[in-house]
Structure formats: structure tokens, C-alpha cells
Design an enzyme around this catalytic site. Structure first.
Site, PDB file in Angstrom:
ATOM      1  N   ASN A  32      57.572  33.180  39.529  1.00 52.40           N
ATOM      2  CA  ASN A  32      58.003  32.435  38.331  1.00 52.40           C
ATOM      3  C   ASN A  32      58.223  33.363  37.138  1.00 52.40           C
ATOM      4  O   ASN A  32      58.557  32.914  36.043  1.00 52.40           O
ATOM      5  CB  ASN A  32      56.998  31.331  37.969  1.00 52.40           C
ATOM      6  CG  ASN A  32      55.648  31.889  37.540  1.00 52.40           C
ATOM      7  OD1 ASN A  32      55.471  33.107  37.443  1.00 52.40           O
ATOM      8  ND2 ASN A  32      54.711  31.009  37.262  1.00 52.40           N
ATOM      9  N   ASN A  92      46.086  27.514  38.270  1.00 57.54           N
ATOM     10  CA  ASN A  92      47.072  28.431  38.863  1.00 57.54           C
ATOM     11  C   ASN A  92      46.573  29.084  40.152  1.00 57.54           C
ATOM     12  O   ASN A  92      47.346  29.296  41.075  1.00 57.54           O
ATOM     13  CB  ASN A  92      47.472  29.520  37.858  1.00 57.54           C
ATOM     14  CG  ASN A  92      48.259  28.927  36.706  1.00 57.54           C
ATOM     15  OD1 ASN A  92      48.697  27.792  36.770  1.00 57.54           O
ATOM     16  ND2 ASN A  92      48.429  29.693  35.648  1.00 57.54           N
ATOM     17  N   TYR A 141      37.626  33.657  37.052  1.00 55.24           N
ATOM     18  CA  TYR A 141      38.605  34.353  37.893  1.00 55.24           C
ATOM     19  C   TYR A 141      38.033  34.563  39.304  1.00 55.24           C
ATOM     20  O   TYR A 141      38.638  34.160  40.307  1.00 55.24           O
ATOM     21  CB  TYR A 141      38.992  35.697  37.257  1.00 55.24           C
ATOM     22  CG  TYR A 141      39.761  36.594  38.192  1.00 55.24           C
ATOM     23  CD1 TYR A 141      40.949  36.162  38.774  1.00 55.24           C
ATOM     24  CD2 TYR A 141      39.291  37.869  38.518  1.00 55.24           C
ATOM     25  CE1 TYR A 141      41.647  36.983  39.654  1.00 55.24           C
ATOM     26  CE2 TYR A 141      39.979  38.686  39.399  1.00 55.24           C
ATOM     27  CZ  TYR A 141      41.153  38.236  39.968  1.00 55.24           C
ATOM     28  OH  TYR A 141      41.838  39.033  40.841  1.00 55.24           O
ATOM     29  N   PHE A 169      39.419  46.250  45.404  1.00 53.73           N
ATOM     30  CA  PHE A 169      38.621  46.810  44.322  1.00 53.73           C
ATOM     31  C   PHE A 169      39.626  47.203  43.231  1.00 53.73           C
ATOM     32  O   PHE A 169      40.448  46.382  42.867  1.00 53.73           O
ATOM     33  CB  PHE A 169      37.680  47.884  44.865  1.00 53.73           C
ATOM     34  CG  PHE A 169      36.489  47.210  45.534  1.00 53.73           C
ATOM     35  CD1 PHE A 169      36.676  46.376  46.639  1.00 53.73           C
ATOM     36  CD2 PHE A 169      35.218  47.313  45.012  1.00 53.73           C
ATOM     37  CE1 PHE A 169      35.613  45.669  47.201  1.00 53.73           C
ATOM     38  CE2 PHE A 169      34.144  46.625  45.571  1.00 53.73           C
ATOM     39  CZ  PHE A 169      34.344  45.807  46.665  1.00 53.73           C
ATOM     40  N   ILE A 205      36.174  53.626  25.228  1.00 52.18           N
ATOM     41  CA  ILE A 205      35.267  53.559  26.390  1.00 52.18           C
ATOM     42  C   ILE A 205      34.325  52.387  26.129  1.00 52.18           C
ATOM     43  O   ILE A 205      33.584  52.388  25.139  1.00 52.18           O
ATOM     44  CB  ILE A 205      34.447  54.855  26.559  1.00 52.18           C
ATOM     45  CG1 ILE A 205      35.382  56.043  26.809  1.00 52.18           C
ATOM     46  CG2 ILE A 205      33.442  54.705  27.696  1.00 52.18           C
ATOM     47  CD1 ILE A 205      34.643  57.362  27.047  1.00 52.18           C
ATOM     48  N   GLY A 278      30.753  41.155  30.870  1.00 53.69           N
ATOM     49  CA  GLY A 278      31.117  40.845  32.261  1.00 53.69           C
ATOM     50  C   GLY A 278      31.400  42.053  33.134  1.00 53.69           C
ATOM     51  O   GLY A 278      31.785  41.894  34.289  1.00 53.69           O
TER      52      GLY A 278
END
Ligand code: UFG
Length: 323
Positions: A32, A92, A141, A169, A205, A278
Site C-alpha cells: 500500500n 494492521n 508490536y 533480530f 547513544i 523498552g
């Protein structure tokens, strides 16, 4: 074989389509163009502009093409965004994906290679992460990809769908023609290379106080061509399977930056920032299963080889797929 590559205008999908075509397969791409780029479409492939969320068009495309197999790359893949907008990820990555599966079953297409992710594992108790490692995602996710993996198992049991789920990964590097260009770039290597190109002053970083030898996060970077090879091997499995895909080596953020300095000859200034929410400290794959069962052998074993290919592509296309 005739392969439908869904999401073939994106980073990983475009290079898999290219490798399939190089090997003589017939390729159709359904995309798309929300995340992908028209210029990332291999001109040798048939292109269908369409959205998996459109159930009728998806079914009609499958009924008309009747491919031997589908490779499914179309998904949203930003951990941070998924923490802000989980609905987008569940719609999605799961609901639209169901339209694809139902269209496949209705058209008698029984083979799928699915792009999964190490984000389905969450922070592991130990590394390397093998296929027996418990899956406990810590963001929508990863949860959306894990949910789809579970759906695939039921479609195998009930409809006889033969699937291979490849849990990548950190995909990196480029082919001669196609490379990494996201509308919103969050990934370390392209961000560092933008500094080397003079498009950014420094790279940040995120976190220097992790329990790792140099205090920065460790990731398992795998070359995109090695990923593409795994997809092609996955087309011939006798039964459904899950495989983790990495090189089994780990590089810290500082090591990646140092490698980029060496390869580009640019000093690449850094700014040290707090941790990014996260981020697990260390993610390293065990790819023993895919090596044993499918004979997969990565050709790009070193971070140098990965960064060299990415740097070559970014120099050739400094603005990516933009005009
Ligand atoms: N990083 C920086 N500075 C940056 C960008 C990244 O220090 O400007 C760090 C990150 O904090 C992380 C490492 O570099 O420690 C790698 O970050 P990436 O964003 O390149 O990749 P991730 O490991 O976060 O993401 C990958 C995949 C995702 C997947 C995730 C699972 O790209 O699709 O692993 O954790 F969900």
C-alpha cells in the site's frame, strides 16, 4: 515458483523480492506504499497497489494470482510507536493479516513465510535466545507478531496452511540496488551513517549504564541478504516451523559506532542520552535450528561486512528513495 511478496516495497521485502527474481522466481508485489517506496519496487516484479485492510481486494488479488507461496512483510514495526498507538499495531499486524490468510485459504494458497521478530520474546532470562525461550513481549508490536504466530498455528491445524515464521533480530545492510530508508528512521546503523553523510551533526547513544561490558545495549545484527536467503530456504520446508534468525554474535552500540567510524572515515560525534524505554540490554539469537534443519549459512559474518554494504548504498543514495 510464483511468489506474492506482500510489503515488497519496504526494506526487507524489496531485497527479498530482488533475491527471488535473481534466482529465477516469478514475483508479484502487493504493497500500500504507506511505509514502502515506489522506487524500492523491483521493476522485474508485477506491482499491485493495495492494502491488506481491504478484504475484498486482498481476496481478489490472491484468487487472480494464485501464487505458489506468499511472503508476508507488510507490518508496522516501531516499538516506540506501538506503545503510543497500540490499535494501529493490532489492526494492521493482526486484523489486516487475517484478510491475507483468509484470501490465501479461499484461493487454495497453502504456503506462507512470515516476518516475525525477536520482540516476541521480550527481555530474555538468558542469551542466546533459541526457539524454546519463553515468549513474553513487552510492547504491542511484539504482542501483535506473537498473536499472529499463534493464529498461524491454528490455520495450519484447521486449514492445512504450511507456514514458516522467521523471527529476525536486527536486520541491517543493503544490496547493490536496495537499502534501508524508513520515513521515520529510528534504527542505529542508518542513523549513524546519516552523520557520516553530513546530514546530522551527531548520533545519540541511548543508555550508557547497562550491565554490558561498555555500558551500551548489545544486538545481533544480521545482513539483509542472509535474511533473504533464509526466506528462500523456507519455501521448501515439509512442515510449519518457527526459526530465530541472527548471526549469534553481539555488537554494542559503541562497537557499531566505532565500526562505522572505521569504515566511513568520519569521526561521528556522539551525545550520550538516557536509556530509551523498552530496550532490553542484550538480544542475541541462537540460529542453530535453522542451520540444522534448513542448512542456512550466513555469508556476512562480521559487522564490518554489514556496515560496508549499508555505507555503499547510502553513499549511492544519500537521500534514500527521495527525489
Ligand atoms: N540506538 C541508539 N541511538 C539511536 C538509535 C538506536 O543508541 O539513535 C540504540 C538502541 O537504543 C538499541 C540499539 O541502538 O540499543 C539498536 O536500536 P535499533 O533501533 O537499531 O534496533 P532495536 O534493537 O531497537 O530494534 C530491533 C528491530 C525491531 C524489533 C526490536 C526488538 O528493528 O523491529 O529489535 O527489540 F522490534
Amino acid at each position: 515458483m510464483k511468489i506474492l511478496v506482500v510489503g515488497g516495497a519496504g526494506y526487507i521485502g524489496s531485497i527479498c523480492a530482488e533475491v527471488l527474481l535473481d534466482q529465477g522466481h516469478e514475483v508479484a508485489i502487493l504493497d500500500n506504499l504507506s511505509e514502502g517506496h515506489r522506487r524500492a519496487l523491483d521493476p522485474r516484479a508485477e506491482f499491485i497497489e493495495g492494502d491488506l485492510a481491504d478484504r475484498e481486494t486482498t481476496a481478489a488479488t490472491l484468487a487472480q494470482l494464485r501464487p505458489d507461496a506468499v511472503m508476508h512483510f507488510a507490518a508496522n514495526a516501531l516499538v516506540g510507536e506501538s506503545m503510543e498507538n497500540p490499535s494501529k499495531y493490532f489492526r494492521n499486524n493482526i486484523a489486516a493479516g487475517l484478510n491475507l490468510l483468509d484470501g490465501m485459504i479461499a484461493a487454495g494458497v497453502k504456503r506462507l513465510v512470515f516476518s516475525s521478530t525477536c520482540a516476541t520474546f521480550g527481555p530474555p532470562e538468558r542469551v542466546p535466545i533459541d526457539e524454546e525461550t519463553p515468549q513474553r513481549p513487552i510492547n504491542p508490536y511484539g504482542e501483535s507478531k506473537l498473536a499472529f504466530e499463534k493464529i498461524l498455528k491454528w490455520y495450519d491445524t484447521i486449514h492445512g496452511l504450511c507456514f514458516v515464521s522467521l523471527r529476525y533480530f536486527n536486520a541491517a545492510g543493503a544490496s547493490e540496488k536496495f537499502g534501508e530508508d524508513h520515513h521515520c528512521e529510528t534504527h542505529l546503523i542508518p542513523k549513524v551513517l546519516k552523520v557520516a553523510l553530513g546530514q546530522k551533526r551527531h548520533v545519540e547513544i541511548f543508555g550508557t549504564d547497562y550491565e554490558t561490558p561498555d555500558g551500551t545495549c548489545i544486538r545481533d545484527y544480521i545482513h539483509i541478504i542472509d535474511l533473504a536467503d533464509a526466506h528462500i530456504l523456507a519455501l521448501a520446508t515439509p512442515a510449519s516451523a518457527f526459526y530465530n534468525l541472527g548471526t549469534g554474535g553481539g555488537s554494542s552500540v559503541r562497537e557499531v559506532i566505532e565500526t562505522c567510524r572505521r569504515i566511513t572515515g568520519h569521526p561521528i560525534p556522539v551525545v550520550e542520552k538516557p536509556r530509551r524505554p523498552g530496550d532490553p540490554p542484550r538480544l542475541i539469537a541462537s540460529s542453530k535450528k535453522i542451520k540444522r534443519e534448513l542448512g542456512w549459512r550466513p555469508k556476512f559474518q562480521t559487522l564490518d561486512a554489514i556496515v560496508e554494504s549499508a555505507w555503499k548504498w547510502h553513499q549511492k543514495f544519500p537521500r534514500g528513495y527521495e527525489d
